[in-house]
Design an enzyme around this catalytic site. Sequence first.
Site, PDB file in Angstrom:
ATOM      1  N   LYS A 238       0.839  -1.192   0.000  1.00 37.13           N
ATOM      2  CA  LYS A 238       0.000   0.000   0.000  1.00 37.13           C
ATOM      3  C   LYS A 238       0.875   1.242   0.000  1.00 37.13           C
ATOM      4  O   LYS A 238       1.519   1.574   0.990  1.00 37.13           O
ATOM      5  CB  LYS A 238      -0.936   0.063   1.216  1.00 37.13           C
ATOM      6  CG  LYS A 238      -2.020   1.107   0.956  1.00 37.13           C
ATOM      7  CD  LYS A 238      -2.612   1.776   2.149  1.00 37.13           C
ATOM      8  CE  LYS A 238      -1.863   2.930   2.716  1.00 37.13           C
ATOM      9  NZ  LYS A 238      -1.891   4.171   1.904  1.00 37.13           N
TER      10      LYS A 238
ATOM     11  N   GLY B 267       7.009   4.745   8.191  1.00 35.43           N
ATOM     12  CA  GLY B 267       6.162   5.924   8.302  1.00 35.43           C
ATOM     13  C   GLY B 267       6.364   6.582   9.644  1.00 35.43           C
ATOM     14  O   GLY B 267       7.419   6.433  10.269  1.00 35.43           O
ATOM     15  N   SER B 268       5.334   7.270  10.094  1.00 40.12           N
ATOM     16  CA  SER B 268       5.465   8.043  11.321  1.00 40.12           C
ATOM     17  C   SER B 268       5.431   7.142  12.548  1.00 40.12           C
ATOM     18  O   SER B 268       4.843   6.051  12.539  1.00 40.12           O
ATOM     19  CB  SER B 268       4.316   9.050  11.402  1.00 40.12           C
ATOM     20  OG  SER B 268       3.094   8.351  11.400  1.00 40.12           O
ATOM     21  N   THR B 269       6.015   7.627  13.617  1.00 41.39           N
ATOM     22  CA  THR B 269       5.993   6.876  14.882  1.00 41.39           C
ATOM     23  C   THR B 269       4.564   6.729  15.391  1.00 41.39           C
ATOM     24  O   THR B 269       4.187   5.681  15.917  1.00 41.39           O
ATOM     25  CB  THR B 269       6.909   7.587  15.907  1.00 41.39           C
ATOM     26  OG1 THR B 269       8.247   7.498  15.415  1.00 41.39           O
ATOM     27  CG2 THR B 269       6.833   6.946  17.277  1.00 41.39           C
ATOM     28  N   GLU B 270       3.762   7.763  15.155  1.00 38.36           N
ATOM     29  CA  GLU B 270       2.360   7.724  15.607  1.00 38.36           C
ATOM     30  C   GLU B 270       1.609   6.531  14.986  1.00 38.36           C
ATOM     31  O   GLU B 270       0.971   5.743  15.684  1.00 38.36           O
ATOM     32  CB  GLU B 270       1.732   9.054  15.178  1.00 38.36           C
ATOM     33  CG  GLU B 270       0.346   9.294  15.602  1.00 38.36           C
ATOM     34  CD  GLU B 270      -0.220  10.516  14.854  1.00 38.36           C
ATOM     35  OE1 GLU B 270       0.541  11.214  14.138  1.00 38.36           O
ATOM     36  OE2 GLU B 270      -1.432  10.722  14.974  1.00 38.36           O
ATOM     37  N   VAL B 271       1.702   6.401  13.661  1.00 41.91           N
ATOM     38  CA  VAL B 271       1.011   5.287  12.989  1.00 41.91           C
ATOM     39  C   VAL B 271       1.725   3.964  13.304  1.00 41.91           C
ATOM     40  O   VAL B 271       1.079   2.926  13.480  1.00 41.91           O
ATOM     41  CB  VAL B 271       0.913   5.537  11.462  1.00 41.91           C
ATOM     42  CG1 VAL B 271       0.330   4.321  10.753  1.00 41.91           C
ATOM     43  CG2 VAL B 271       0.063   6.760  11.181  1.00 41.91           C
ATOM     44  N   GLY B 272       3.043   4.010  13.432  1.00 43.57           N
ATOM     45  CA  GLY B 272       3.791   2.801  13.797  1.00 43.57           C
ATOM     46  C   GLY B 272       3.321   2.219  15.117  1.00 43.57           C
ATOM     47  O   GLY B 272       3.224   1.001  15.289  1.00 43.57           O
TER      48      GLY B 272
ATOM     49  N   GLU C  45       9.853   0.958  10.663  1.00 48.09           N
ATOM     50  CA  GLU C  45      10.875   1.993  10.433  1.00 48.09           C
ATOM     51  C   GLU C  45      10.158   3.317  10.619  1.00 48.09           C
ATOM     52  O   GLU C  45       9.317   3.683   9.796  1.00 48.09           O
ATOM     53  CB  GLU C  45      11.432   1.914   9.005  1.00 48.09           C
ATOM     54  CG  GLU C  45      12.149   0.649   8.672  1.00 48.09           C
ATOM     55  CD  GLU C  45      13.550   0.574   9.242  1.00 48.09           C
ATOM     56  OE1 GLU C  45      13.963   1.501   9.978  1.00 48.09           O
ATOM     57  OE2 GLU C  45      14.229  -0.412   8.962  1.00 48.09           O
TER      58      GLU C  45
ATOM     59  N   CYS D  82      13.749  10.585   6.869  1.00 52.24           N
ATOM     60  CA  CYS D  82      13.589  10.141   8.259  1.00 52.24           C
ATOM     61  C   CYS D  82      14.847  10.385   9.073  1.00 52.24           C
ATOM     62  O   CYS D  82      14.775  10.601  10.272  1.00 52.24           O
ATOM     63  CB  CYS D  82      13.185   8.677   8.291  1.00 52.24           C
ATOM     64  SG  CYS D  82      14.299   7.667   7.332  1.00 52.24           S
TER      65      CYS D  82
ATOM     66  N   GLU E   3       9.584  15.655  15.455  1.00 48.79           N
ATOM     67  CA  GLU E   3       9.979  15.544  14.056  1.00 48.79           C
ATOM     68  C   GLU E   3       9.167  16.517  13.199  1.00 48.79           C
ATOM     69  O   GLU E   3       7.945  16.566  13.296  1.00 48.79           O
ATOM     70  CB  GLU E   3       9.731  14.111  13.565  1.00 48.79           C
ATOM     71  CG  GLU E   3      10.206  13.902  12.148  1.00 48.79           C
ATOM     72  CD  GLU E   3       9.970  12.487  11.656  1.00 48.79           C
ATOM     73  OE1 GLU E   3       8.854  11.975  11.815  1.00 48.79           O
ATOM     74  OE2 GLU E   3      10.917  11.897  11.106  1.00 48.79           O
TER      75      GLU E   3
HETATM   76  P1  NAP Z   1       2.402   8.070   7.882  1.00 44.77           P
HETATM   77  O1  NAP Z   1       1.343   9.067   7.948  1.00 44.77           O
HETATM   78  O2  NAP Z   1       2.727   7.294   9.099  1.00 44.77           O
HETATM   79  O3  NAP Z   1       2.023   7.105   6.683  1.00 44.77           O
HETATM   80  C1  NAP Z   1       2.823   6.066   6.242  1.00 44.77           C
HETATM   81  C2  NAP Z   1       1.958   5.048   5.552  1.00 44.77           C
HETATM   82  O4  NAP Z   1       1.064   4.472   6.510  1.00 44.77           O
HETATM   83  C3  NAP Z   1       1.073   5.629   4.467  1.00 44.77           C
HETATM   84  O5  NAP Z   1       0.941   4.680   3.438  1.00 44.77           O
HETATM   85  C4  NAP Z   1      -0.220   5.836   5.211  1.00 44.77           C
HETATM   86  O6  NAP Z   1      -1.351   5.919   4.372  1.00 44.77           O
HETATM   87  C5  NAP Z   1      -0.270   4.603   6.058  1.00 44.77           C
HETATM   88  N1  NAP Z   1      -1.173   4.696   7.208  1.00 44.77           N
HETATM   89  C6  NAP Z   1      -1.630   5.812   7.833  1.00 44.77           C
HETATM   90  N2  NAP Z   1      -2.454   5.483   8.851  1.00 44.77           N
HETATM   91  C7  NAP Z   1      -2.519   4.135   8.880  1.00 44.77           C
HETATM   92  C8  NAP Z   1      -3.200   3.185   9.695  1.00 44.77           C
HETATM   93  N3  NAP Z   1      -3.981   3.569  10.706  1.00 44.77           N
HETATM   94  N4  NAP Z   1      -3.025   1.865   9.430  1.00 44.77           N
HETATM   95  C9  NAP Z   1      -2.222   1.454   8.429  1.00 44.77           C
HETATM   96  N5  NAP Z   1      -1.574   2.306   7.606  1.00 44.77           N
HETATM   97  C10 NAP Z   1      -1.705   3.630   7.835  1.00 44.77           C
HETATM   98  O7  NAP Z   1       3.778   8.702   7.437  1.00 44.77           O
HETATM   99  P2  NAP Z   1       4.011   9.694   6.261  1.00 44.77           P
HETATM  100  O8  NAP Z   1       3.539  11.037   6.653  1.00 44.77           O
HETATM  101  O9  NAP Z   1       3.489   9.134   4.984  1.00 44.77           O
HETATM  102  O10 NAP Z   1       5.615   9.634   6.171  1.00 44.77           O
HETATM  103  C11 NAP Z   1       6.434  10.402   6.985  1.00 44.77           C
HETATM  104  C12 NAP Z   1       6.952   9.616   8.186  1.00 44.77           C
HETATM  105  O11 NAP Z   1       7.642   8.454   7.766  1.00 44.77           O
HETATM  106  C13 NAP Z   1       7.938  10.397   8.993  1.00 44.77           C
HETATM  107  O12 NAP Z   1       7.627  10.283  10.353  1.00 44.77           O
HETATM  108  C14 NAP Z   1       9.270   9.730   8.705  1.00 44.77           C
HETATM  109  O13 NAP Z   1      10.225   9.875   9.682  1.00 44.77           O
HETATM  110  C15 NAP Z   1       8.874   8.333   8.474  1.00 44.77           C
HETATM  111  N6  NAP Z   1       9.876   7.635   7.663  1.00 44.77           N
HETATM  112  C16 NAP Z   1      10.681   6.714   8.267  1.00 44.77           C
HETATM  113  C17 NAP Z   1      11.663   6.065   7.536  1.00 44.77           C
HETATM  114  C18 NAP Z   1      12.562   5.046   8.183  1.00 44.77           C
HETATM  115  O14 NAP Z   1      13.152   4.284   7.464  1.00 44.77           O
HETATM  116  N7  NAP Z   1      12.644   4.986   9.480  1.00 44.77           N
HETATM  117  C19 NAP Z   1      11.800   6.334   6.180  1.00 44.77           C
HETATM  118  C20 NAP Z   1      10.954   7.266   5.592  1.00 44.77           C
HETATM  119  C21 NAP Z   1       9.988   7.901   6.348  1.00 44.77           C
HETATM  120  P3  NAP Z   1      -1.832   7.396   3.891  1.00 44.77           P
HETATM  121  O15 NAP Z   1      -0.847   7.822   2.900  1.00 44.77           O
HETATM  122  O16 NAP Z   1      -3.153   7.180   3.290  1.00 44.77           O
HETATM  123  O17 NAP Z   1      -1.881   8.276   5.095  1.00 44.77           O
END
Ligand code: NAP
Length: 492
Positions: A189, A242-247, A264, A298, A396
């Site tokens: 996804k 993705g974000s820590t919140e969703v993680g 991650e 990230c 962040e």
């Molecule tokens: P995000 O809001 O957490 O979304 C990441 C993915 O999760 C998207 O595909 C999102 O879908 C999906 N998602 C959202 N809510 C969900 C739920 N309740 N259940 C399952 N999936 C869900 O993060 P983002 O804003 O796209 O990306 C930025 C974040 O990613 C930053 O915090 C960054 O630090 C982190 N990041 C980490 C790394 C690493 O390797 N550690 C690398 C890159 C980015 P939608 O798009 O529809 O919201």
Amino acid sequence: MQIEELLANLHTQMIVGGRAVPARSGKTFAVYDPASGREIAQVPDGDADDVAAAVAVAKNAFESSEWRRMPPAAREHLLLKLADLVEQHGDELAALETLNQGKLLGFSRMLEVGGSAQWLRYMAGWATKIEGSTVDLSLSFPPGVQYRASTQRVPVGVVAAVVPWNFPLLMAVWKIAPALACGCTVVLKPAEETPLTAIRLAELALEAGFPPGVLNVVTGRGETAGAALVRHPDVDKVTFTGSTEVGRLIGAQCGRDIRRVSLELGGKSPVIVLDDCDPRKAIEGAAGAIFFNHGQVCTAGSRLYVPRSMYGQIVEGIAQVANSLVLGSGFDEKTQMGPLVSSRHRDKVVGMIAEGRAQGGEIMAGGAAHDGAGYFVRPTVVANEGRKPLSLVNEEVFGPVLVAMPYDDLEEAISAANSSEYGLGASVWTNQLDKALRVVDRMEAGTVWVNSHNMVDPALPFGGFKSSGVGREHGRAIIDAYTETKSVCFAY
Ligand code: NAP
Ligand code: MG
């Protein structure tokens, strides 16, 4: 590639079971060009029904003899073929990424396309190198019976991969390449902002010869498609960036379901300059660490610690770099920084800068959105000479916003750098080997760079300490993430 030609040939359907399909509900949502704000496509708004269909075909494909009995060398060959196809379609994929994500075309070419091919090739090599061991047992019952035991690594099964929008193609490849090398099948996804290259990746995988159903893409929103995917009972492993919140939400769900999960997550990575560092090198390094990919990284070096004696000069120097950067479309060769990914994200970043200012941060450069169409934010340097507890120091931003702080004593700088809930990356800038090693030893971070920042390689494990995640990607470590150990014990 011409943008109009690209727009006329967009592939916008989900890929499920080898076919391009709309959402079962018929619903779609818009994706945009962040440099202009114009809508460029409507993609299927997948929901739980679409997820169920995709997981069912992925499960079938996993159990099919075609995939299960495929020799590792054949999986390797398919991944190499996919790497070639990604390169052959490099112009299109790079243009698509710049159009939909906003990054500079050169970076789309080098990182999204070049990096994806590199990761696919590295992971292809693992397909034929997955191995177990033989184990001598001490079992001695019943008398006269002997035992011989071994371990083997078996694919974990159906993988749900949920990825963010900052490196859309590369993040997808970081998940799918090792999963496919290990013999898993995947439902991917992509982020709702940036689904277009993931769709093309799945189409190219079919062209390479991966059996239908082995790699599926469901486009949709996190709260609907994403949430349905990570809790589907036939998903064996969830891998999330993705974000820590969703993680946290996904980790809790997987914990309840006893489902394997890798996370991650976010970061607030410190950059520590030591007193011997050439100021020009420190300025260039720190500016690159935060402004690369418009800060949407990230591991972005978003907290800067500088010896007090050099503080003014270095902060001033980074502010000058920030002020000099040319903002514009990623397609324009003069552009040095593109837009942020969405209007929502731009507003969040601008709001966080305003909060930092209200809390006492001094804006040395940038500080606001850029006038005109598109989701631009001026590269921003915030001086926090009094080391106030600004939210910019702890939270962040995921945008081009640096907060700079002076220090008097290295130990104190290390403690401050470590006093974060995150622990993804860190860098130290010095030519003093002893001090560099002291910092390396003490940093609570999954990756510590010396005299560089944000460098990743398929052979080098990557992931977070603390709230930056669970598990490691890349290198040998990733094979464990997509396989289970099966112990086999023979009596004779
Ligand atoms: P995000 O809001 O957490 O979304 C990441 C993915 O999760 C998207 O595909 C999102 O879908 C999906 N998602 C959202 N809510 C969900 C739920 N309740 N259940 C399952 N999936 C869900 O993060 P983002 O804003 O796209 O990306 C930025 C974040 O990613 C930053 O915090 C960054 O630090 C982190 N990041 C980490 C790394 C690493 O390797 N550690 C690398 C890159 C980015 P939608 O798009 O529809 O919201
Ligand atoms: Mg999102």
